[in-house]
Design an enzyme around this catalytic site. Sequence first.
Site, short mmCIF file in Angstrom:
data_model
loop_
_atom_site.label_atom_id
_atom_site.label_comp_id
_atom_site.label_asym_id
_atom_site.label_seq_id
_atom_site.Cartn_x
_atom_site.Cartn_y
_atom_site.Cartn_z
N ASP A 164 27.77 101.65 50.29
CA ASP A 164 27.41 100.41 49.68
C ASP A 164 26.76 99.52 50.49
O ASP A 164 25.74 98.85 49.95
CB ASP A 164 28.55 99.50 48.94
CG ASP A 164 29.41 98.83 50.33
OD1 ASP A 164 29.75 99.58 51.08
OD2 ASP A 164 29.19 97.56 50.42
N ASP A 177 28.00 99.94 56.14
CA ASP A 177 29.44 100.57 56.71
C ASP A 177 29.42 102.11 55.92
O ASP A 177 28.45 102.41 55.21
CB ASP A 177 30.38 99.69 56.41
CG ASP A 177 30.89 99.31 54.79
OD1 ASP A 177 30.17 100.15 54.03
OD2 ASP A 177 31.49 98.72 54.46
N TYR A 205 35.59 93.52 48.40
CA TYR A 205 35.25 93.43 46.98
C TYR A 205 36.43 93.12 46.12
O TYR A 205 36.67 93.77 45.08
CB TYR A 205 34.55 94.79 46.50
CG TYR A 205 33.25 95.02 47.18
CD1 TYR A 205 32.13 94.25 46.89
CD2 TYR A 205 33.19 96.00 48.19
CE1 TYR A 205 30.83 94.48 47.56
CE2 TYR A 205 31.98 96.19 48.98
CZ TYR A 205 30.86 95.51 48.48
OH TYR A 205 29.61 95.62 49.29
N GLU A 221 22.54 92.56 56.54
CA GLU A 221 22.92 93.65 56.15
C GLU A 221 22.10 93.94 54.88
O GLU A 221 22.30 93.10 53.95
CB GLU A 221 24.15 93.50 55.97
CG GLU A 221 24.91 95.04 55.72
CD GLU A 221 26.56 94.83 55.45
OE1 GLU A 221 27.34 95.90 55.80
OE2 GLU A 221 27.15 93.80 55.63
#
Length: 502
Positions: free
Chosen positions: A81, A84, A232, A474
Amino acid sequence: MASPAAGKAMEAVAAMLLLLLSTAAVAQQHDYGDALHKSILFFEGQRSGRLPPDQRVRWRRDSALNDGATAGVDLTGGYYDAGDNVKFGFPMAFTATLMSWGLIDFGRNFGPHEREARAAVRWATDYLMKATATPNTVYVQVGDAFRDHSCWERPEDMDTPRTVYKVDPSHPGSDVAAETAAALAAGSIVFREADPAYSKRLLDRAVSVFEFADKYRGAYSSSLYSAVCPCYCDYDGYQDELLWGAAWLHKASRQRVYRDYIKKNEVALGASESINEFGWDNKHAGINILISKEVLMGKDAFFTSFRQNADNFICTLLPGISNHPQIEYSPGGLLFKVGNSNMQHVTSLSFLLLAYSNYLSHANVHVPCGGSSASPVVLRRVAKRQVDYILGDNPLRMSYMVGYGARFPRRIHHRGSSLPSVSAHPARIGCKAGAAYYGSSAPNPNLLVGAVVGGPSNTSDNFPDARAVFQQSEPTTYINAPLLGLLAYFSAHPNLPQAGTD
């Protein structure tokens, strides 16, 4: 003499246009087609699994080839996603839905990039088909987020647990299941002409996954709290995803059952709640925009209330008109919402502005905002201003897309980008050995071309190009996903009418 109300309306419109044009001095001509190509290329850098022969991001290699094995299923493929190495099903499904929506509404504007955009969608939908192959079950995550986040290692080297998490009748997850159904339904529209057999399989699966989501109701973060939170966690409940899934199934299948479901559950599932929000966790605004197309096309007055909700939402986004406490604009013109990774709000909300402007154009109507109104072109200008900010029309004169323009983020929070590639450093780099690269001030050795980072975190247009500030540095798939449709449209329509001509 104009009335006080009319005077205020004119002042609001003037203020909005002034903000839209406030950075004209730094504006530049952008190559939206090149930015589109690079934004799609980013998804190749996020691929998990066995990479295909036509992989263009060459510093990546195969990874996570045994995903799902511990549960006796094949869960290889899909996307990481962000920076990571975990595969989170909730944001991945939302990413697929938004990429598909861009192709559905603006497919003819993709030009030579349409095929590669469809390939990006298929990399996600192929994985989601694997994740839903078992009836009444959706595999929603691969990887232990806490163990993964304690390491800084390439996906090709990772040795953290690839734990598999699922929702089922005993552990419901209506939110992630309904979002998955939405992704499969939207994907079925994308492939309707290009691959009819695949399209049918996607739609059939979407139907069964939605039935599961609706029958066994509950939030997946209640069933899997320790695994999915806080990364999430579903903070807004599962009700919006049920409406969202039904809306996409209605669009894909045209079956009356979904039309009736939406109307029957409009109030119960909160269609009008939190409509200034849209992202992987909250679908309310997207639901209203998507369903409003039916009303604006004259196909279904049954859904008039959704158009009213959509109008109200759009007005909250317009600078000079909005007085919504959660919407601000920076001095440089960037839309800002409180929270991490602001660019996810910028791209998703801008996409809704653009999509709605097209629906309004076809109906030849404006958006009423109190004592004033906004034309479809005004909505497009607001959306374009956000895209141009991302590409470099900002006080820092910096593109927030890696590889686009002369100046862009060089130290993004991304493991694969920040560590030497396998070809440059064949030996394994262990979990803790990567810390030296994480802490280095040197630029990342591998360009994750097309990645859009979280961007400025406050309304002062500041950006520290530092890996450690992950909220700003990120990239994520759901930042880029809505950007595809925006870039495709503006590549075909780079010049909008000047202020005052619409």
